[in-house]
Design a protein around this motif. Structure first.
Motif, mmCIF file in Angstrom:
data_model
loop_
_atom_site.group_PDB
_atom_site.id
_atom_site.type_symbol
_atom_site.label_atom_id
_atom_site.label_comp_id
_atom_site.label_asym_id
_atom_site.label_seq_id
_atom_site.Cartn_x
_atom_site.Cartn_y
_atom_site.Cartn_z
ATOM 1 N N LEU A 10 9.790 -61.785 -0.832
ATOM 2 C CA LEU A 10 8.800 -62.078 -1.762
ATOM 3 C C LEU A 10 7.732 -62.849 -1.415
ATOM 4 N N LEU A 11 7.952 -64.051 -0.617
ATOM 5 C CA LEU A 11 6.957 -64.874 -0.010
ATOM 6 C C LEU A 11 6.201 -64.205 0.926
ATOM 7 N N ALA A 12 6.642 -63.324 1.923
ATOM 8 C CA ALA A 12 5.954 -62.536 2.944
ATOM 9 C C ALA A 12 5.158 -61.571 2.360
ATOM 10 N N MET A 13 5.771 -60.789 1.240
ATOM 11 C CA MET A 13 4.937 -59.640 0.567
ATOM 12 C C MET A 13 3.722 -60.365 -0.204
ATOM 13 N N SER A 14 3.930 -61.670 -0.763
ATOM 14 C CA SER A 14 2.991 -62.340 -1.663
ATOM 15 C C SER A 14 1.450 -62.692 -0.611
ATOM 16 N N LEU A 15 1.979 -63.229 0.700
ATOM 17 C CA LEU A 15 1.111 -63.487 1.413
ATOM 18 C C LEU A 15 0.068 -62.266 2.012
ATOM 19 N N ILE A 16 0.893 -61.198 2.319
ATOM 20 C CA ILE A 16 0.102 -60.040 2.803
ATOM 21 C C ILE A 16 -0.787 -59.665 1.714
ATOM 22 N N ILE A 17 -0.089 -59.737 0.466
ATOM 23 C CA ILE A 17 -1.025 -59.138 -0.704
ATOM 24 C C ILE A 17 -2.313 -60.168 -0.830
ATOM 25 N N ALA A 18 -1.987 -61.378 -0.775
ATOM 26 C CA ALA A 18 -3.250 -62.337 -0.741
ATOM 27 C C ALA A 18 -4.258 -61.853 0.209
ATOM 28 N N ILE A 19 -3.840 -61.559 1.284
ATOM 29 C CA ILE A 19 -4.936 -61.333 2.496
ATOM 30 C C ILE A 19 -5.408 -60.053 2.303
ATOM 31 N N SER A 20 -4.598 -58.941 1.769
ATOM 32 C CA SER A 20 -5.036 -57.718 1.391
ATOM 33 C C SER A 20 -6.270 -57.665 0.290
ATOM 34 N N VAL A 21 -6.158 -58.739 -0.716
ATOM 35 C CA VAL A 21 -7.120 -58.470 -1.691
ATOM 36 C C VAL A 21 -8.444 -59.001 -1.035
ATOM 37 N N THR A 22 -8.450 -59.645 0.074
ATOM 38 C CA THR A 22 -9.671 -59.423 0.717
ATOM 39 C C THR A 22 -10.605 -58.392 1.057
ATOM 40 N N VAL A 23 -9.558 -57.535 1.364
ATOM 41 C CA VAL A 23 -10.245 -56.092 1.765
ATOM 42 C C VAL A 23 -10.356 -54.971 0.484
ATOM 43 N N VAL A 24 -9.236 -54.879 -0.259
ATOM 44 C CA VAL A 24 -9.287 -53.916 -1.374
ATOM 45 C C VAL A 24 -9.621 -54.612 -2.708
ATOM 46 N N GLY A 25 -9.360 -55.820 -2.966
ATOM 47 C CA GLY A 25 -9.319 -56.379 -4.094
ATOM 48 C C GLY A 25 -8.220 -56.629 -4.911
ATOM 49 N N VAL A 26 -8.028 -57.026 -6.161
ATOM 50 C CA VAL A 26 -6.831 -57.306 -7.019
ATOM 51 C C VAL A 26 -6.621 -55.867 -7.537
ATOM 52 N N LEU A 27 -7.660 -55.299 -7.842
ATOM 53 C CA LEU A 27 -7.465 -54.002 -8.577
ATOM 54 C C LEU A 27 -7.082 -52.806 -7.816
ATOM 55 N N LEU A 28 -7.254 -52.959 -6.428
ATOM 56 C CA LEU A 28 -7.026 -51.676 -5.645
ATOM 57 C C LEU A 28 -5.862 -51.952 -4.660
ATOM 58 N N ILE A 29 -5.287 -52.970 -5.154
ATOM 59 C CA ILE A 29 -3.997 -53.355 -3.968
ATOM 60 C C ILE A 29 -3.041 -52.226 -3.720
ATOM 61 N N PHE A 30 -2.860 -51.489 -4.769
ATOM 62 C CA PHE A 30 -1.773 -50.386 -4.458
ATOM 63 C C PHE A 30 -2.178 -49.563 -3.194
ATOM 64 N N ALA A 31 -3.565 -49.252 -2.880
ATOM 65 C CA ALA A 31 -4.013 -48.594 -2.049
ATOM 66 C C ALA A 31 -3.320 -48.940 -0.659
ATOM 67 N N LEU A 32 -3.357 -49.876 -0.496
ATOM 68 C CA LEU A 32 -3.050 -50.521 0.759
ATOM 69 C C LEU A 32 -1.475 -51.146 1.014
ATOM 70 N N LEU A 33 -0.831 -51.596 -0.328
ATOM 71 C CA LEU A 33 0.471 -52.059 -0.261
ATOM 72 C C LEU A 33 1.457 -50.843 -0.627
ATOM 73 N N VAL A 34 1.033 -49.947 -1.394
ATOM 74 C CA VAL A 34 2.151 -49.082 -1.930
ATOM 75 C C VAL A 34 1.745 -47.489 -1.471
ATOM 76 N N THR A 35 0.888 -47.118 -1.622
ATOM 77 C CA THR A 35 0.189 -45.910 -1.452
ATOM 78 C C THR A 35 0.580 -45.108 0.314
ATOM 79 N N PRO A 36 0.241 -45.757 1.085
ATOM 80 C CA PRO A 36 0.545 -45.343 2.407
ATOM 81 C C PRO A 36 1.995 -45.442 2.642
ATOM 82 N N ALA A 37 2.677 -46.309 2.482
ATOM 83 C CA ALA A 37 4.217 -46.262 2.325
ATOM 84 C C ALA A 37 4.848 -45.222 1.585
ATOM 85 N N ALA A 38 4.265 -44.941 0.333
ATOM 86 C CA ALA A 38 4.928 -44.086 -0.491
ATOM 87 C C ALA A 38 4.550 -42.449 0.201
ATOM 88 N N THR A 39 3.538 -42.435 0.937
ATOM 89 C CA THR A 39 3.265 -41.237 1.494
ATOM 90 C C THR A 39 4.173 -41.007 2.520
#
Lengths: 294, 236
Positions: A191-220
């Motif tokens: 959970l800590l590792a996940m949160s850190l990666i989410i935090a830095i991913s927010v700089t790329v796609v933002g709070v609202l679009l986080i799914f597109a990097l964290l979930v959608t590629p893995a779900a594909t």
């Protein structure tokens, strides 16, 4: 075009010369690191049934960033700190609380409201709100690239070291615990590792679009193959193509990179399993449960 | 407190059923044996040493796995995790590991579908994969938690036959938690039964008795002896 407008350059910069400009190099390095880490984290997010939690953690990061501005600190520092705190809190709530959508949704809404308050109290930096909510990969600074590199490397090393234990604890928690795997420590660590990666991913796609990097590629990826290392490689690959695509398109078109990134990730999610079907069996969404359909 | 005063020994090499009504403490018993729970007082010894988590000499076949978590990975990878899932690092496909995985897959006759995802195979096949996973550490004892739940009659018979062979051929002690005793009666030699708040141990002939089972289940049960064993049925 988007980038040319953004830099408001006196000279008209387009195409290749933009791709080698300093902020573009920062964006490419940070984007590449974040894409790779997102693929690896995303696979375990799916296995551990945490997609909604990724959303919550990103939203918890939002007030952290706006509060940081309010007290005169760098927004990214507040973002990372708040996301990490959110991840630790979700871990402390334990297994039962984690999937309570009402609890998560309520906290998420409260955090967002709080973020809005801090933003309006602060000396509202122009564009801060938009950058936080929708991301702005072109605003990543050299100092951030250095910090993100360190975070991604640590996370990847930890995932590589604990890979099999984390996989066992994720897919088969009861047997893993019986066999002496410390499932609680692994859960907190993840959970800590996940949160850190989410935090830095927010700089790329933002709070609202986080799914597109964290979930959608893995779900594909999880629909295309069942082999863990391959799922991670494909998920990282999709995220990478999305981020690079977003940057390249933004040099030619007046579109924000975040739009292109989410579009590529979404198109891949729809199209790749269909293309694979022409070649052989693809796991139906019900086999990978609500993972691919959520 | 679920129960107290439990004192019993299950002989090595037994094939013992564990029965008891819902809430009698069957899960507690399993957790005690696995070392996940410590007794408030007294001791639990398994295979000659105090019960502790991480004992590779106990193979656990869990109740129905959540397919949300396990459904997406390959059956053979799930089996491999039984061995290497406790180790650092990555990789589920070394040649030595593959040979060990193939061994246990053959032992449960699951080679044909081991390349499929765990969520794609039938309930009975999932049980076989779970048993293969439990066998990969070459355990001396197999602990099966409600392995017959959700299986049709022929599926139940298949699993019981498989477990019988593991018990008989490999000398593995078996504790088989179940609600339905009938599919097991031809093969078990003893029972652990949770009655009146206490687990007890007995031989089949002593325990499988109309009066005792009626008390155990709290509903009238009739045991009928037949030429090749016995059956019990609920009576009105």
């Amino acid at each position: 075009m988007f980038i040319a407008t953004l830099v408001n350059s006196t000279q008209t910069q387009t195409g290749l010369s933009l791709l080698t400009s300093p902020f573009m190099i920062n964006a490419l390095i940070a984007g590449t690191l974040i894409a790779i880490a997102s693929g690896a984290i995303g696979y375990f997010v799916l296995l551990r049934d945490l997609p909604f939690a990724t959303h919550a953690v990103a939203h918890i990061g939002f007030p952290g960033a706006t509060l940081a501005v309010l007290v005169g600190a760098t927004p990214v520092v507040g973002l990372v700190a708040a996301c990490a705190a959110g991840g630790i809190a979700i871990g402390a709530m334990g297994h039962r609380a984690r999937n309570r959508e009402v609890v998560t949704g309520t906290v998420l809404a409260f955090a967002t409201g709080l973020g809005l308050l801090f933003n309006s109290l602060g000396s509202a930096q122009s564009g801060l709100l938009t950058n936080l909510l929708f991301g702005n990969i072109l605003a990543i600074t050299t100092a951030q690239v250095v910090a993100f590199t360190a975070i991604v490397l640590v996370v990847l090393v930890v995932l590589a070291a604990t890979g099999r234990k984390l996989l066992f604890a994720s897919v088969d928690p009861d047997v893993a615990a019986a066999r002496g795997v410390n499932t609680r420590a692994l859960s907190a660590m993840f959970l800590l590792a996940m949160s850190l990666i989410i935090a830095i991913s927010v700089t790329v796609v933002g709070v609202l679009l986080i799914f597109a990097l964290l979930v959608t590629p893995a779900a594909t990826a999880i629909r295309l193959t069942a082999r863990p290392t391959l799922v991670i490689a494909i998920a990282s690959g999709i995220a990478l193509v999305s981020v690079w695509g977003g940057l390249i398109v933004a040099t030619y078109q007046p579109w924000p990179p975040s739009f292109v990134i989410t579009t590529i990730a979404c198109v891949a999610w729809i199209a790749l399993p269909q293309l694979m079907k022409l070649r052989g069996p693809v796991a139906a969404p019900d086999v990978v449960t609500h993972i691919a359909s959520s | 407190m679920i129960w107290s005063g439990a004192t019993f020994d299950v002989p090595t090499g037994s094939f013992a059923a564990v029965i008891g009504p819902n809430g009698a403490g069957k899960s507690t018993l399993i957790n005690l044996l696995l070392g996940g729970l410590k007794p408030a007082s007294g001791t639990v010894e398994v295979l000659g040493s105090p019960a502790e988590t991480g004992n590779p000499r106990i193979g656990l076949v869990p109740q129905n796995r959540s397919l949300d978590h396990a459904g997406s990975i390959l059956c053979r990878d799930l089996v491999a995790l039984g061995l290497v899932g406790t180790r650092w690092g990555i990789g589920l496909r070394g040649p030595d590991l593959a040979a060990e995985v193939d061994d246990v897959l053959t032992a449960v006759d699951a080679q044909d579908y081991a390349h499929l995802r765990f969520g794609e195979v039938s309930g009975g096949q999932q049980k076989r994969i779970s048993i293969a996973q439990a066998l990969i550490t070459k355990p001396d004892m197999l602990l099966l938690d409600e392995p017959l739940a959700g299986l049709d009659l022929s599926g139940q018979v298949d699993i019981v036959e498989l477990v019988h062979h593991i018990n008989h051929d490999r000398g593995v002690t078996v504790l088989f938690v179940t609600h339905d005793l009938n599919p097991l009666l031809a093969h078990i030699d003893s029972l652990v039964y949770l009655i009146d708040g206490t687990p007890r141990f007995g031989n089949v002939d002593d325990v499988v008795d109309s009066g005792l089972l009626t008390r155990l289940y709290g509903t009238p049960v009739q045991v009928t002896r037949t030429a090749d064993g016995c059956v019990f049925t609920r009576t009105e």
